[in-house]
Design an enzyme around this catalytic site. Sequence first.
Site, mmCIF file in Angstrom:
data_model
loop_
_atom_site.group_PDB
_atom_site.id
_atom_site.type_symbol
_atom_site.label_atom_id
_atom_site.label_comp_id
_atom_site.label_asym_id
_atom_site.label_seq_id
_atom_site.Cartn_x
_atom_site.Cartn_y
_atom_site.Cartn_z
ATOM 1 C CE LYS A 129 -15.122 -43.877 -11.639
ATOM 2 N NZ LYS A 129 -15.641 -45.098 -12.299
ATOM 3 C CG ASP A 169 -15.301 -43.195 -18.075
ATOM 4 O OD1 ASP A 169 -14.335 -42.858 -18.784
ATOM 5 O OD2 ASP A 169 -15.447 -44.341 -17.618
ATOM 6 C CE LYS A 223 -17.285 -45.485 -19.927
ATOM 7 N NZ LYS A 223 -17.345 -46.855 -19.390
ATOM 8 C CG ASP A 267 -17.811 -43.147 -14.097
ATOM 9 O OD1 ASP A 267 -18.207 -44.094 -13.387
ATOM 10 O OD2 ASP A 267 -16.716 -43.164 -14.692
ATOM 11 C CG ASP A 320 -13.930 -47.414 -20.063
ATOM 12 O OD1 ASP A 320 -14.194 -46.361 -19.437
ATOM 13 O OD2 ASP A 320 -14.817 -48.217 -20.426
ATOM 14 C CD GLU A 355 -12.502 -43.913 -15.651
ATOM 15 O OE1 GLU A 355 -13.520 -43.707 -14.955
ATOM 16 O OE2 GLU A 355 -12.456 -44.812 -16.519
ATOM 17 N NE ARG A 363 -9.897 -50.745 -12.467
ATOM 18 C CZ ARG A 363 -10.279 -51.918 -12.976
ATOM 19 N NH1 ARG A 363 -9.425 -52.920 -13.098
ATOM 20 N NH2 ARG A 363 -11.527 -52.102 -13.334
#
Length: 467
Positions: free
Chosen positions: A231, A236, A243, A254, A313, A315, A317
């Site tokens: 990933k 993010d 967030k 991230d 948020d 995202e 997955r």
Amino acid sequence: MIPAACFAPASAADAALPLYAFDRDGFAAWLDGAPAAARAWCAAQAFSAEPGTSLLVPGTDGAPAFAAIGVAGAADDCHAIAHAPLQLPPGDYRLAPEAGIALDPGRAALGWGLGAYRFERYRRPQRAPARLVTDEALGGSVHADVLAACTLVRDLVNTPTEDMGPDELEAAVRSIAGRFGANLRAIAGEALLDANFPVIHAVGRASHRAPRLLELTWGDEAHPALTLVGKGVCFDTGGLDLKPADGMRNMKKDMGGAAHAIALAQLVMARRLPVRLTLLVAAVENAVGPDAFRPGEVLRTRSGHTVEIDNTDAEGRLILGDALTYAVEKTPTLLLDFATLTGAARIALGPELPALYANDDALAQAWLAAGERENDPLWRMPLWKPYFGYLRSNVADFANAGPSRMAGSIVAAVYLQRFVPDTIPWAHLDVYAWNDADRPGHPAGGEAQALRSAFAMLCERFGDPAR
């Protein structure tokens, strides 16, 4: 980065101070037979070889005669002496097995390098680390390659997004591919739609930096196929489900899952493991903009499944779903993915234990056992399929999140499992990739977690011809 001053050549051994490693009981026994001056000095300094401590002991002329350190943890733990390089005064030291514990030179050097690490891209270090005398052979050893991989994870994660966006992440992978003669294909921007990676495109389209899928391939076609997926959310914001400030503060990390997958791929190539390697990195920035994907939208994935966006948020997955679908199209012998996927994993296991999910018990046990051997722990969590019910959607095949906060890490893992058939051995690591504070061998900032154990597991499974 690995400080150049971290190690001294073997030619410096004669002038280097002896370095004795003790546990408490061993130090007490040694002290009984030590010269009176050494006993008096240790008593005056209240030194008893407590783990994580160190002391210079003078000779009769008042100059340092040797250094003593208290071993933190098991003697075969590479972090046992990781406190020493920044706790001892700068200078050269050589492991002296004639007193105390005889440490494995390779593991000691690995721990020394991990302990000496400081991220130096934007400021000079406050001091030079002490140098450990090493044999010239260390440069081609497995311990040197592992240290380089761990350092790579730390450097990639520590670099802020302005200097580590999707373009820069691609450049890092391209550099590694060039060093090892690997092939690299990058599918970026609108080309993602043509190549049928619609969700990777949707998540990253709001950023001024084009989203992309990076595909590195290396190795003999006749060898077993190993696929690593990472990933790579380079920052993010949470997207339109923004967030809060404290949740966004460290979101440069991230892409920590991608950093782990990239570093493990580098290790596989450096050690010439007999595999046909594929590395897949979905690199995006989850930004806020006029073209940001929205809550309530329905995205059609590469697999053909439709996903309703419950929360922008969640995202990671989403992009992994497209990458995993592509991975399984090639029917790998083994599939591993790495992701800084959920805060729920940290709530369950804390910052030091990555959460391991696997659809194959033998694979999970092999990784856990390697973690025990390498003192590089992780913890298995259940792929509890009934929790997929938390992702119900009234308009799509399923949603990417739901109203319940229950079992957040497990729910994310079973979401990913939707894209991997049970016939392919697969493991997913939900990793923090970060140290909140300094610990010996674990400086605050980016961190490689379960990387050493993953590599040890792969060596056991496939063999390491370079050892």
